[in-house]
Design an enzyme around this catalytic site. Structure first.
Site, PDB file in Angstrom:
ATOM      1  N   HIS A 143      39.052  31.723  32.986  1.00 32.18           N
ATOM      2  CA  HIS A 143      40.371  31.656  33.625  1.00 32.18           C
ATOM      3  C   HIS A 143      41.392  32.468  32.821  1.00 32.18           C
ATOM      4  CE1 HIS A 143      38.739  28.866  36.423  1.00 32.18           C
ATOM      5  NE2 HIS A 143      38.680  27.842  35.613  1.00 32.18           N
ATOM      6  N   TRP A 191      31.475  33.979  35.337  1.00 36.09           N
ATOM      7  CA  TRP A 191      31.653  35.129  34.450  1.00 36.09           C
ATOM      8  C   TRP A 191      31.625  34.674  32.990  1.00 36.09           C
ATOM      9  CZ3 TRP A 191      35.386  36.494  30.833  1.00 36.09           C
ATOM     10  CH2 TRP A 191      35.451  37.840  30.475  1.00 36.09           C
ATOM     11  N   ARG A 196      32.706  33.427  51.902  1.00 34.64           N
ATOM     12  CA  ARG A 196      33.374  32.376  52.677  1.00 34.64           C
ATOM     13  C   ARG A 196      34.875  32.412  52.441  1.00 34.64           C
ATOM     14  NH1 ARG A 196      29.751  29.470  49.152  1.00 34.64           N
ATOM     15  NH2 ARG A 196      30.812  28.932  47.215  1.00 34.64           N
ATOM     16  N   LEU A 242      57.600  44.465  45.367  1.00 35.53           N
ATOM     17  CA  LEU A 242      56.436  43.673  45.769  1.00 35.53           C
ATOM     18  C   LEU A 242      56.765  42.177  45.834  1.00 35.53           C
ATOM     19  CD1 LEU A 242      53.269  43.442  46.166  1.00 35.53           C
ATOM     20  CD2 LEU A 242      53.148  43.143  43.688  1.00 35.53           C
ATOM     21  N   ASP A 274      37.835  34.743  42.701  1.00 34.42           N
ATOM     22  CA  ASP A 274      36.741  33.806  42.425  1.00 34.42           C
ATOM     23  C   ASP A 274      35.774  34.362  41.375  1.00 34.42           C
ATOM     24  OD1 ASP A 274      35.354  31.457  42.719  1.00 34.42           O
ATOM     25  OD2 ASP A 274      34.229  32.110  44.488  1.00 34.42           O
ATOM     26  N   ASN A 327      35.536  33.164  37.966  1.00 27.89           N
ATOM     27  CA  ASN A 327      35.931  33.055  36.554  1.00 27.89           C
ATOM     28  C   ASN A 327      34.928  32.243  35.743  1.00 27.89           C
ATOM     29  OD1 ASN A 327      38.235  34.312  37.402  1.00 27.89           O
ATOM     30  ND2 ASN A 327      39.596  32.560  37.117  1.00 27.89           N
ATOM     31  N   GLY A 328      34.508  31.120  36.324  1.00 33.28           N
ATOM     32  CA  GLY A 328      33.629  30.200  35.602  1.00 33.28           C
ATOM     33  C   GLY A 328      32.262  30.819  35.342  1.00 33.28           C
ATOM     34  N   ARG A 362      38.043  19.058  40.481  1.00 32.17           N
ATOM     35  CA  ARG A 362      37.238  19.546  39.337  1.00 32.17           C
ATOM     36  C   ARG A 362      37.429  18.621  38.132  1.00 32.17           C
ATOM     37  NH1 ARG A 362      37.141  26.144  39.301  1.00 32.17           N
ATOM     38  NH2 ARG A 362      36.438  26.330  41.459  1.00 32.17           N
TER      39      ARG A 362
END
Ligand code: IPE
Ligand code: IPE
Ligand code: MG
Length: 257
Positions: free
Chosen positions: A50, A38, A207, A144, A33, A35-36, A84
């Site tokens: 993003h 930042w 959250r 992985l 969480d 990105n926007g 969005r």
């Protein structure tokens, strides 16, 4: 974060040397969480955040593989994120397609297997096809397991599970009295993965935002103010060091462990 502030000049290699390799989580889940915010702070548009976030994904996937983590689940797009603005949604879908196309060969080189959880029917067809190709091309890898949560939400997943179980009851395959936790787990999109022992959320939000609601029942939660585009291997190591200091009691008391 408080406890590890003193390590800020320590290079990544010596910081990761502090990790107890015997006590690593098998499964780490991350809410990527911030990105926007930042990007906004840098005077750029959200999509720039993003794009930079993809660099963090690369670094964290590489770091998790190096540490020998078995499962890494990344929350990339939630069911609610469809609401969005349209240009952000289409920009994210485009980014998803191009990233998968570009990264498949690196995943193969590093023996990483791609998985996806979420309502893929919601995705545009070209994105779905690109994803399927990524799944197929990495299916034989044994290192992985990289699980991308896309168009995913915990409530969606639980509803799907209930629907499937109800069908099995209706058709007579399943006796309601026999439904137990295993039945429910078998019907979750994560049925093949162990529950995460550690859940990380970046960007200072405290959250769950509809992530792995059932699977996080006993996960250790780690929150950091660092926004996702700045979150790198060093930050993952800090989270792991914090995790390793915790006592996981599962309802019992210390003396019983
Ligand atoms: C996380 O960053 C990425 C997605 C949810 C797709 P955000 O886009 O939520 O960035 P903030 O939280 O608004 O800063
Ligand atoms: C959660 O972040 C979803 C992903 C990171 C993909 P959001 O930014 O959508 O969550 P809220 O809206 O802050 O709860
Ligand atoms: Mg957000």
């Amino acid at each position: 974060m408080g406890t590890f502030a003193a390590h800020w000049i320590t290079p990544m290699s010596s910081l990761s040397a502090l990790i107890n390799k015997e006590r690593l989580p098998r499964h780490i889940a991350i809410i990527m969480d911030g990105n926007g915010r930042w990007a906004k702070e840098k005077g750029e548009d959200r999509l720039y955040g993003h794009y930079q976030g993809v660099e963090s994904v690369r670094d964290i996937v590489e770091g998790a593989a190096e540490l020998g983590i078995e499962y890494l689940t990344l929350y990339a797009f939630s069911t609610e994120n469809w609401d969005r603005p349209a240009d952000e949604v289409s920009g994210l879908m485009e980014l998803l397609v191009t990233t998968i196309r570009k990264e498949v060969s690196t995943l193969n080189k590093n023996n990483i297997r791609l998985h996806v959880i979420g309502d893929l029917n919601m995705l545009p067809e070209h994105a779905r096809n690109e994803l399927q190709e990524g799944l197929d091309m990495t299916a034989a890898n044994t290192g992985l397991n990289l699980v991308m949560a896309l168009s995913y939400s915990g409530r969606w997943e639980l509803l799907e599970a209930v629907r499937n179980i109800a069908k099995a009851v209706k058709s007579g395959e399943l006796d309601p009295a026999e439904i137990d936790e295993q039945t429910l787990q078998n019907n979750l999109s994560t049925h093949a993965f162990p529950d995460p022992e550690l859940m990380i959320r970046t960007s200072g939000e405290y959250r769950i935002s509809n992530f792995l609601l059932y699977q996080l029942a006993y996960a250790e939660l780690y929150f950091t103010d660092v926004c996702w585009p700045d979150f790198r291997k060093k930050n993952l190591v800090e989270a792991l060091l914090d995790y390793q200091q915790r006592e996981r009691r599962f309802g019992k008391i210390s003396e019983q462990l």
